[in-house]
Design a protein around this motif. Structure first.
Motif, PDB file in Angstrom:
ATOM      1  N   GLU A 487      14.372 -52.510 -42.690  1.00 36.30           N
ATOM      2  CA  GLU A 487      14.779 -51.118 -42.912  1.00 36.30           C
ATOM      3  C   GLU A 487      14.882 -50.367 -41.590  1.00 36.30           C
ATOM      4  O   GLU A 487      15.841 -49.623 -41.353  1.00 36.30           O
ATOM      5  N   LYS A 488      13.903 -50.551 -40.725  1.00 36.30           N
ATOM      6  CA  LYS A 488      13.897 -49.876 -39.425  1.00 36.30           C
ATOM      7  C   LYS A 488      15.056 -50.354 -38.551  1.00 36.30           C
ATOM      8  O   LYS A 488      15.688 -49.561 -37.843  1.00 36.30           O
ATOM      9  N   GLU A 489      15.335 -51.649 -38.608  1.00 40.71           N
ATOM     10  CA  GLU A 489      16.416 -52.201 -37.776  1.00 40.71           C
ATOM     11  C   GLU A 489      17.772 -51.669 -38.242  1.00 40.71           C
ATOM     12  O   GLU A 489      18.639 -51.357 -37.414  1.00 40.71           O
ATOM     13  N   THR A 490      17.951 -51.563 -39.558  1.00 40.36           N
ATOM     14  CA  THR A 490      19.191 -50.999 -40.095  1.00 40.36           C
ATOM     15  C   THR A 490      19.342 -49.547 -39.657  1.00 40.36           C
ATOM     16  O   THR A 490      20.436 -49.107 -39.256  1.00 40.36           O
ATOM     17  N   LEU A 491      18.237 -48.790 -39.702  1.00 39.89           N
ATOM     18  CA  LEU A 491      18.246 -47.406 -39.254  1.00 39.89           C
ATOM     19  C   LEU A 491      18.571 -47.326 -37.762  1.00 39.89           C
ATOM     20  O   LEU A 491      19.331 -46.442 -37.326  1.00 39.89           O
ATOM     21  N   ALA A 492      18.025 -48.245 -36.978  1.00 35.94           N
ATOM     22  CA  ALA A 492      18.286 -48.259 -35.533  1.00 35.94           C
ATOM     23  C   ALA A 492      19.759 -48.529 -35.249  1.00 35.94           C
ATOM     24  O   ALA A 492      20.347 -47.912 -34.345  1.00 35.94           O
ATOM     25  N   ASP A 493      20.371 -49.448 -36.008  1.00 34.29           N
ATOM     26  CA  ASP A 493      21.801 -49.736 -35.827  1.00 34.29           C
ATOM     27  C   ASP A 493      22.636 -48.489 -36.093  1.00 34.29           C
ATOM     28  O   ASP A 493      23.539 -48.145 -35.311  1.00 34.29           O
ATOM     29  N   ASP A 494      22.356 -47.822 -37.203  1.00 32.63           N
ATOM     30  CA  ASP A 494      23.122 -46.616 -37.563  1.00 32.63           C
ATOM     31  C   ASP A 494      22.898 -45.508 -36.535  1.00 32.63           C
ATOM     32  O   ASP A 494      23.833 -44.798 -36.134  1.00 32.63           O
ATOM     33  N   LEU A 495      21.637 -45.384 -36.106  1.00 36.39           N
ATOM     34  CA  LEU A 495      21.292 -44.336 -35.149  1.00 36.39           C
ATOM     35  C   LEU A 495      21.973 -44.579 -33.808  1.00 36.39           C
ATOM     36  O   LEU A 495      22.455 -43.634 -33.157  1.00 36.39           O
ATOM     37  N   GLU A 496      22.032 -45.839 -33.396  1.00 32.63           N
ATOM     38  CA  GLU A 496      22.665 -46.169 -32.113  1.00 32.63           C
ATOM     39  C   GLU A 496      24.140 -45.782 -32.119  1.00 32.63           C
ATOM     40  O   GLU A 496      24.651 -45.197 -31.149  1.00 32.63           O
ATOM     41  N   VAL A 497      24.841 -46.067 -33.216  1.00 26.35           N
ATOM     42  CA  VAL A 497      26.262 -45.721 -33.329  1.00 26.35           C
ATOM     43  C   VAL A 497      26.441 -44.198 -33.325  1.00 26.35           C
ATOM     44  O   VAL A 497      27.300 -43.662 -32.607  1.00 26.35           O
ATOM     45  N   ARG A 498      25.621 -43.488 -34.101  1.00 27.30           N
ATOM     46  CA  ARG A 498      25.741 -42.036 -34.223  1.00 27.30           C
ATOM     47  C   ARG A 498      25.433 -41.341 -32.886  1.00 27.30           C
ATOM     48  O   ARG A 498      26.164 -40.440 -32.458  1.00 27.30           O
ATOM     49  N   LEU A 499      24.340 -41.778 -32.230  1.00 23.26           N
ATOM     50  CA  LEU A 499      23.969 -41.145 -30.961  1.00 23.26           C
ATOM     51  C   LEU A 499      24.970 -41.462 -29.858  1.00 23.26           C
ATOM     52  O   LEU A 499      25.249 -40.620 -28.988  1.00 23.26           O
ATOM     53  N   ARG A 500      25.510 -42.667 -29.874  1.00 22.64           N
ATOM     54  CA  ARG A 500      26.517 -43.047 -28.875  1.00 22.64           C
ATOM     55  C   ARG A 500      27.746 -42.137 -29.005  1.00 22.64           C
ATOM     56  O   ARG A 500      28.275 -41.638 -28.001  1.00 22.64           O
ATOM     57  N   ASN A 501      28.212 -41.952 -30.242  1.00 24.94           N
ATOM     58  CA  ASN A 501      29.400 -41.121 -30.464  1.00 24.94           C
ATOM     59  C   ASN A 501      29.152 -39.669 -30.030  1.00 24.94           C
ATOM     60  O   ASN A 501      30.019 -39.038 -29.408  1.00 24.94           O
ATOM     61  N   LYS A 502      27.964 -39.143 -30.336  1.00 22.68           N
ATOM     62  CA  LYS A 502      27.627 -37.780 -29.940  1.00 22.68           C
ATOM     63  C   LYS A 502      27.610 -37.648 -28.416  1.00 22.68           C
ATOM     64  O   LYS A 502      28.082 -36.656 -27.849  1.00 22.68           O
ATOM     65  N   HIS A 503      27.059 -38.694 -27.772  1.00 24.20           N
ATOM     66  CA  HIS A 503      26.956 -38.634 -26.315  1.00 24.20           C
ATOM     67  C   HIS A 503      28.337 -38.707 -25.658  1.00 24.20           C
ATOM     68  O   HIS A 503      28.598 -38.015 -24.663  1.00 24.20           O
ATOM     69  N   ILE A 504      29.201 -39.537 -26.206  1.00 25.73           N
ATOM     70  CA  ILE A 504      30.558 -39.639 -25.652  1.00 25.73           C
ATOM     71  C   ILE A 504      31.283 -38.297 -25.762  1.00 25.73           C
ATOM     72  O   ILE A 504      32.030 -37.895 -24.850  1.00 25.73           O
ATOM     73  N   LYS A 505      31.048 -37.589 -26.854  1.00 28.17           N
ATOM     74  CA  LYS A 505      31.657 -36.262 -27.006  1.00 28.17           C
ATOM     75  C   LYS A 505      31.123 -35.298 -25.942  1.00 28.17           C
ATOM     76  O   LYS A 505      31.856 -34.499 -25.371  1.00 28.17           O
TER      77      LYS A 505
END
Length: 546
Positions: A487-505
């Motif tokens: 569960e934590k690893e799945t959350l980490a995957d989703d979080l990594e994608v979301r935070l990466r996109n926010k940072h690129i913006k």
């Protein structure tokens, strides 16, 4: 008298006896492997449990010498202290009496006579061996076949020496040994030291007794000498080991020598003053087993209360003080490979220690990007170096286990352990990467924005929790905690994608420094990889058959 016709069958019988004992011991060890693994954990409790463990292991592997050699290995590796070792050594002397009772059963259980039982046991064992497909079935067949061969060997030895009853010179040798305690003890010591097995040495004595050759007094002194002779194997094994391990071997020698001195004095008084006639009577196989058992249990009961004094004396003689181990020293010893089940459990224990170091490193990594502490950076790098050494040492040792005669399940267990070690080592590598990011940011005087700091802390919390759950799942064999890792690893995957996109913006809108942004993205990647490896560990727990 045809001595060639006596010696050759006797030596052949001795070979069958030892071979049968080893086959039976291997089968017993495989069958009791899981119990031996779990019993290893008892070592941390107290000395009394060590006595029980030593007796059990020796009864299974049919050799107090092998048990003591293993103890030397434990002490050398640093996973057993001298107090724990003392308990196991005392128990080993009790466990070694089992073989004597198996041999003497031909007297107190007539149906178990070699002539009747050995051929039947061998054929039944062979049939099971040829028809059985499961490993557990083959282990049972090994026990039965070994039992049969052992009895054939003792029968062959007894038959070979039977003509010596007519030899007055040979009989006088045992009369002399009975009248001279020192010579009797010396004879038992030398024979046992040469063949390096007190169980086999007692078997030889019982075969001579079956032929009506051994007086009671001679047998008593020889048995005491056998207990001293069995220490030779451990003493030889300790050559080249650390001083603590040499002290463990010395403790074994002191324990048996002190016991021999005490009981020799009692025996001398008894046979010379109280009942000289009894000492001249011929001894039976059952009586040998009884004397052997009384001597070993009696010595343990007498010396258990003062065992700490024996440890102190051994330390003084060995000129050693117990010391703490360095973290990067792999606490595994090749002597433990004599018992694969315990070697495997010892490997697990060492992986647990390595996993705890990784957890400490990971917790330091949570803060180092924000504190940029030189001390923390150095600590992370030192721990990563320790984990590298532990990983290499554990891997080498695990590969040695696979080369032994272990079950298919144990082969699979080793494969799972190697994967876990690899994942833990990779997690520590990523921790070092994060410390390097912190060092570079400090040198360039870069800082994360408040938003970036909060996001990285959020990602780190999830990934660190993922590993901590994985570590606990491995240590406890807990599938529920393994599910939490997923569960934590799945959350980490989703979080990594979301935070990466926010940072690129943010980068596109010039809201943060581009160079700092690179460290931000690299940190996200490192943390996400950490959660991936944590998931790998969890899956090893959830899918042990893979």
């Amino acid at each position: 008298m045809d001595y060639t016709g006596i010696i050759i069958p006797f030596v052949g019988g001795l070979g069958m006896f030892i071979y049968g004992m080893q086959i039976m011991a291997q089968g017993l060890e495989n069958a009791a492997g899981n119990k031996m693994k779990s019993l290893l954990e008892v070592l941390t409790k107290n000395k009394f449990f060590g006595v029980l463990l030593g007796a059990f292991i020796t009864a299974v592997i049919q050799s107090s010498s092998a048990t003591t050699v293993m103890v030397v290995g434990f002490v050398n590796a640093g996973i057993m202290n001298l107090t724990q070792a003392m308990g196991v050594i005392m128990g080993a002397n009790i466990g070694t009496t089992v073989t004597g009772w198996l041999v003497s059963s031909v007297e107190w259980a007539k149906m178990l006579s070699p002539a009747n039982l050995a051929p039947i046991a061998i054929i039944i064992g062979v049939v099971i061996m040829l028809t059985g497909k499961r490993r557990s079935t083959k282990d049972i067949s090994s026990i039965i076949v070994g039992f049969g061969i052992l009895f054939v060997g003792i029968s062959t030895m007894s038959g070979a020496v039977s003509p010596l009853k007519e030899s007055e010179a040979f009989c006088n040798i045992f009369v002399t040994l009975g009248k001279n305690p020192f010579l009797g003890i010396l004879a038992g010591t030398i024979v046992t030291a040469v063949i390096q097995s007190s169980s086999a040495s007692v078997g030889i004595l019982q075969s001579l007794a079956a032929a009506g050759l051994v007086p009671m007094s001679a047998a008593v002194y020889i048995i005491m000498g056998q207990n001293i002779g069995t220490c030779v194997t451990a003493m030889l094994s300790s050559v080249g080991a650390k001083r603590n391990a040499k002290t463990a071997a010395l403790m074994h020698l002191l324990f048996n020598v002190i016991g021999t001195v005490i009981f020799s004095i009692v025996a001398i008084i008894f046979f010379t003053v109280m009942n000289p006639a009894l000492g001249e009577n011929l001894i039976t196989q059952t009586e040998i087993s009884t004397v052997h058992t009384i001597f070993n249990i009696g010595t343990t009961v007498l010396l258990f209360p003062v065992s700490n004094w024996i440890i102190t004396l051994a330390k003084k003689l060995g000129r050693v003080e117990e010391c703490t181990q360095e973290d990067d020293v792999v606490l595994l010893d090749d002597r433990m490979l004599q018992t694969p089940g315990i070697a495997l459990q010892s490997t697990v224990t060492e992986i647990v220690r390595m996993g705890n170091i990784v957890a400490e490193t990971l917790k330091e990594s949570k803060e180092v990007l924000f504190t940029k502490s030189e001390e923390t950076i150095k600590s992370i790098k030192e721990k990563e170096s320790v984990v590298d050494k532990l990983s290499a040492g554990i891997t080498d040792y695990a590969i040695k286990i696979t080369a032994l005669q272990v079950s298919e399940k144990e082969h699979q267990d080793v494969a799972h352990l190697l994967q876990v070690v690899s994942d833990m080592e990779r997690i520590c590598d990523y921790c070092e990467n994060i410390s390097e990011y912190a060092e570079a940011m400090r040198d360039k005087k870069l800082e994360f924005s408040e938003i970036a700091t909060e996001e990285i802390k959020q990602m780190m919390d999830v990934c660190v929790e993922s590993y901590l759950y994985a570590k606990e799942a491995f240590f406890e064999k807990n599938s529920e905690k393994a599910v939490k890792v997923i569960e934590k690893e799945t959350l980490a995957d989703d979080l990594e994608v979301r935070l990466r996109n926010k940072h690129i913006k943010r980068l596109a809108n010039n809201q943060c420094n581009a160079e700092t942004g690179i460290f931000y993205l690299d940190t996200l990647v490192s943390m996400e990889r950490i959660s991936d490896h944590a998931r790998n560990i969890a899956e090893e727990i959830m899918n042990p058959e893979n």
